[in-house]
Structure formats: C-alpha cells, structure tokens
Design an enzyme around this catalytic site. Structure first.
Site, mmCIF file in Angstrom:
data_model
loop_
_atom_site.group_PDB
_atom_site.id
_atom_site.type_symbol
_atom_site.label_atom_id
_atom_site.label_comp_id
_atom_site.label_asym_id
_atom_site.label_seq_id
_atom_site.Cartn_x
_atom_site.Cartn_y
_atom_site.Cartn_z
ATOM 1 N N ASN B 162 4.320 37.924 69.753
ATOM 2 C CA ASN B 162 5.561 38.756 68.830
ATOM 3 C C ASN B 162 5.095 39.423 67.900
ATOM 4 O O ASN B 162 4.767 38.954 66.942
ATOM 5 C CB ASN B 162 5.773 37.186 68.899
ATOM 6 N N GLY B 164 7.915 39.687 64.801
ATOM 7 C CA GLY B 164 9.315 39.341 64.067
ATOM 8 C C GLY B 164 9.187 39.846 62.956
ATOM 9 O O GLY B 164 8.144 39.971 61.746
ATOM 10 N N TYR B 166 10.553 38.000 59.540
ATOM 11 C CA TYR B 166 10.783 36.321 58.909
ATOM 12 C C TYR B 166 10.734 37.371 57.256
ATOM 13 O O TYR B 166 9.532 36.945 56.819
ATOM 14 C CB TYR B 166 9.504 35.192 59.224
ATOM 15 N N ARG B 167 11.105 35.910 56.687
ATOM 16 C CA ARG B 167 11.193 36.143 55.341
ATOM 17 C C ARG B 167 9.848 35.579 54.872
ATOM 18 O O ARG B 167 10.263 34.595 55.475
ATOM 19 C CB ARG B 167 12.403 35.516 54.498
ATOM 20 N N MET B 183 15.385 28.340 66.118
ATOM 21 C CA MET B 183 15.790 29.385 67.415
ATOM 22 C C MET B 183 14.764 30.610 66.764
ATOM 23 O O MET B 183 14.949 31.710 68.527
ATOM 24 C CB MET B 183 16.673 29.705 66.606
ATOM 25 N N GLU B 226 7.206 43.877 72.092
ATOM 26 C CA GLU B 226 8.115 44.817 70.707
ATOM 27 C C GLU B 226 7.251 45.714 70.911
ATOM 28 O O GLU B 226 8.467 47.195 70.814
ATOM 29 C CB GLU B 226 8.350 44.135 69.278
ATOM 30 N N GLU B 277 20.008 35.302 50.833
ATOM 31 C CA GLU B 277 19.793 35.715 51.821
ATOM 32 C C GLU B 277 21.023 36.767 52.735
ATOM 33 O O GLU B 277 22.314 37.191 52.337
ATOM 34 C CB GLU B 277 20.758 34.289 53.061
#
Ligand SMILES: [Zn+2]
Lengths: 66, 479
Positions: B162, B164, B166-167, B183, B226, B277
């Site tokens: 993965n 991804g 993310y903060r 999620m 990805e 955000e």
C-alpha cells in the site's frame, strides 16, 4: 517551560540546526510542540488536561490479541 | 508519448520553465511564512509552486503548492498548462486503462534516495525544515508524505503493498504520529499486526515523483498496486522503485527526496492533533498511532515538499480532485455505460456531480445509488447531483442551469437517512453517520412522465467561427 495547552512541564525537543536561533519544545503529557519564535495561544476548545486526555477518542481501536 | 518526470526535481524544473514556480531567496520564518504562502498561492488562479531557499535556522529548502493549480496539474500530466479540467479528466481516464504497468526495481546504487544514510542520532529537523501549517495545529505536520506498508499476512504480495497519504505529526526528533482511519488500507494491515502484538514496518517517503504523490492519494482497490498505476499514468512508462534498507518488502520511490524508515509501535495510542483538515475545519485531538523512525535515507540537499490545506480550495483540493473522480467514474461505467463523466472534486467527493444519458425513468437515480455504494462513494459522497449527458459536470454554471431548470424538488430530491458518512465532515452526526442527498437534475425519460417537454436552445450557426474571430481580435489588441 510550561506547556501552553495542558500546563504540564515541557522539555526542549531540538535546537535549530543552523545558528542558535530557536528551540522547539515538546510537552510529554499532551505532546503539543512549539517553536520559541512562536507565541502559542491555544483556544479553549483545544485545551487539554490528563482527565480530558483519558477521554479522547482512539483511532483506530486497538484490536483484541489473537 | 507523454513527457515523464523521473522525480520531483524534474517536475519542478518543468514548472519553472512554464512560469509556474517562484523561488523565495530572502530569509523567511518557518511560521507563519511557509503556511501563509501555501495558502496564498493555492487561492490564485493558476497559482505557482513556491520554493523557499532560505529558512531561518534550517539547512534545507521547502517547496509548497507544487500541485496547487489546474495549470500545475496539467503540467504534472505533461499537458499544456491551459488544458481545461474536463480534458484533463478524459486524458487521465485514457491513461488509467493502461494499468497495470509494473515498475522497475532498481539496485540500491542506482537509487538517488540512497545518497545519504542516517542510522544514529536521528533528528528529523536536520533533514526537513519542519513548520506549523495552521495556527491551532498541535505540532509540525507532514501533509504530503506517501506512506508505504504491506499486508503482514503476505509481506511479499506486491499487489497488496500500500502507498497512501496519511497525516503525520512530528512528536520528537525520531518519532511521529500517524492517522490510520479505519476505512483506510493501512488500518487493515495495522490491525493484523496488532492482533499479534507485532510492529508494522513502514516507510514514509517525501518529495516524490508528482504522480506517485497523486496515486498515493487516490482511492484504489486494496489489491491494486499504486506503482503500477503510476506507470499507467506515465502513459505506459514504468516508474522506478527500490527496496527500503530495513525491509526488502517495503518498496519506495527510487528518486524521492527523503525516506523515513521505521515501524508503527503496536497497541499504543498517543495524543495527536488538532490538525486543520481538508473540509476547512480542525479535527481535534485523538489518541492515535506512533511511528518509531530507525533509519533515514535522503538525496543530497533534499527538498522538503509539503502542502497547505485549509478552507477549500487549497493544494490538497487540486491533488484530490481528478484522482477521486476517475476511480468513481470507472466503477460506475462498468454497470452504467451511459455515464459520461464524474466530477467528485468537492471536499474529496463529499459533493459529486455525475453526467449520464438515462435510458428509462429512474435510471439516473439507480446510477446514483450505485455511486453511493462504491468503496469511496459510500463513506464520502453525501450530496450527489445527476445531470444530463450534454451538461459538463466540471462546469458549475452548466450544473446550476440543470438544477434551476430540470429539478422539481418534490419528486427529484431524495434523502437516504442513517447512512455511512465521513467522520471529518463536521455535519456528520454521530461522526461517520450522515444522510445522503440525491438530486436528479436529468430530463425525465419514459416511463417517467415529462408533461412539459421543451425544445432546448442551440448555439447559432457560426458561433464557433465567431469564437475564433473574436479571439484573434483580442490577441491583436494585446500585441
Ligand atoms: Zn501539554
């Protein structure tokens, strides 16, 4: 050094890599961090204390052990 | 064949050639200058990337707003910088279908991200000019990192690797907090590791090839890699990756600026946040995971790439615009070939517009319900507008025309209560529960009655010819 968010004692996390122009502080109770060149004003909504920290949501939930 | 950027630096060079990057050579303060410049640049039409070369107390440079305008987005895909959004959407869809394009796995010697290695006295501040993005943030955040992790049940399953976004909050010189929402793919992997009380190895990569960053923030399937999408979006040219030093199954972009290697500390949750955000509000403090950094590799003179996010639109809205729209379009198109385009650009798809040529009464509403049950649409999409095929969903004037002239609210507006929502949407209550709103702004098709059919206006003959004449006259006036 007093944490502007929870009032606990904070320590120096790091000094500026170039020159001696700032330090960054971190609170080991609520993990708020700030630079000496800032003047943090934490709004009431985001103030914390140990009781509030205990009630914070957990993301993600810790799963049971296998 | 599209021009391909090997790394962030080649992309920044292209932006500069096209007048889409400015260099700030004067000394700036980490706060508030860098966040403020990111805010300002992303608010401009065709705003540039901003590169800071001299930040008080730091060695390195920072670039922000690299993806933060439609011009920069077009250049990311090596299209002319004035390419309209809908055309960028169409081109992305074309390239998307080239998936999968397996990446090249380079040796350590070939990978520029390995030019320097730090294993002792790790200090993130020595490598990255960290700064607070928004005033009430709980610390300094990495807002544009790509996080690499794998499924601990099948560590060498490349499909389930993965990548991804993310903060990430800096907690100490060698420790960061990370947000893994239930999620998100990384939460599935983390749960498997935590059930065994084992650390989850991860690599945090910064300053990536712009399409790696783009794909890291794209919602794709759990078993879709990805990097194989990056090759597709590079029009079939594979991207270069390399194994992390601490774990051969963690494959990272070979020429990224910085790689932070480490592991998520199992079964521990520590205060993280608040953080401004993408919905334009702060998400408050929560107890979240932390990552111990055990090794850093970086290029010579690394560039720290980070983005401003806040009240939309900001750089993150450009970054998550078409990469949210295309997967939803592809998923919908499978069962509804009548769908023409999907615009899921509003707050990561919370607001979405679909154009469709309905074949029978209720068809558009059926397609809407399909979108609301896709993996991304289910939690995110709350307000869904269906428009006719001849309406460009990326043109809000046209969408407003459809709403004002096609919708009879008593029959065309549907609400579905107690449905899944996005917790960061402050109107969801309790967080994560919402009501879905479908507005069917398509023209009624039988058997749905259309008691007042109308003849739509068409452009006068020669409108296109006059478009050319007037444009030429304007150009002559400029000259
Ligand atoms: Zn504190």
């Amino acid at each position: 050094m007093e944490c502007p968010r929870c009032g606990s004692a904070a320590r120096v996390m790091v000094k500026s890599p170039v020159g001696d122009v700032w330090e960054v502080y971190v609170c080991e109770t609520c993990w708020y961090s700030w630079r000496s060149t800032e003047t943090p004003v934490i709004i009431d909504k985001f103030k914390l204390d140990p009781a509030k920290i205990g009630e914070l949501g957990v993301i993600p939930a810790v799963p049971p052990l296998d | 064949m599209a021009r391909v950027y090997k790394d962030l630096r080649e992309f920044l060079a292209a932006l500069e050639e096209e007048g889409q990057l400015v260099r700030v050579k004067d000394e700036v303060m980490p706060e508030p200058d860098i966040g403020a410049a990111g805010r300002a640049a992303s608010r401009m039409t065709d705003g540039p990337a901003v590169l800071f070369e001299n930040i008080k107390g730091y060695k390195g440079t920072v670039v922000t707003n690299a993806h933060g305008s439609w011009a920069n987005h077009a250049l990311m895909m090596s299209m002319p910088k004035d390419t309209p959004t809908k055309e960028q959407f169409v081109e992305l869809n074309r390239r998307w279908d080239k998936f999968p394009v397996p990446p090249n796995v380079l040796s350590r010697e070939e990978a520029l991200c390995k030019q320097n290695t730090i294993t002792e006295d790790i200090n993130l501040f020595e490598v990255l000019p960290l700064y607070r993005i928004n005033e009430q943030d709980g610390g300094f955040f990495l807002s544009k990192a790509s996080v690499v992790s794998y499924d601990p049940d099948v560590p060498d399953d490349f499909d389930k690797l993965n990548v991804g976004t993310y903060r990430i909050q800096v907690k100490d010189k060698d420790r960061v907090g990370i947000q893994a929402l239930p999620m998100h793919d990384i939460a599935i992997q983390l749960a498997k590791a935590e059930r065994k009380n084992e650390p989850l190895p991860i690599a945090i990569t910064l300053g990536n090839n712009p399409l790696v960053t783009f794909m890291a923030s794209t919602p794709v399937g759990y078993a879709q890699n990805e990097y194989e999408f990056v090759g597709a979006l590079q029009d079939g040219v594979p991207t270069d990756i390399v194994a992390a030093d601490t774990d051969p199954n963690l494959l990272v972009p070979a020429h990224c600026e910085v790689v932070l290697e480490g592991y998520i500390i199992p079964r521990a949750r520590v205060v993280e946040g608040p953080f401004g955000e993408f919905p334009g509000s702060y998400s408050g403090a929560r107890l979240q995971c932390e990552v111990q950094i055990t090794r850093i590799t970086h290029r010579d003179n690394p560039i720290f790439e980070n983005l401003y996010l806040g009240m939309p639109w900001t750089e993150i809205d450009y970054l998550m615009a078409l990469n949210t729209s295309v997967p939803l379009y592809k998923q919908l198109k499978t069962d509804f070939p009548e769908v023409q385009a999907v615009n899921a650009m509003y707050t990561h798809g919370i607001g979405t517009i679909v154009s469709i040529k309905p074949r029978y009464g209720g068809h558009a509403k059926g397609a809407a319900m399909r979108l609301l049950s896709t993996p991304h649409g289910m939690p995110y999409t709350k307000i869904l507008i269906m428009v006719d095929d001849f309406v460009d969903p990326f043109n809000l004037e046209q969408v407003m025309w459809a709403l004002t002239t096609r919708v009879l609210p008593s029959k065309d507006v549907t609400m579905i209560e107690n449905a899944a929502g996005m917790p960061l949407d402050p109107s969801s209550y309790p967080a994560g529960m919402t009501t879905k709103l479908i507005i069917d702004a398509t023209t009624p098709v039988a058997p749905e009655p259309n008691p007042r059919p109308v003849e739509l206006l068409k452009d006068p003959v020669d409108t296109e010819k006059w478009n050319g004449i007037i444009r030429d006259m304007l150009k002559q006036m400029e000259a």
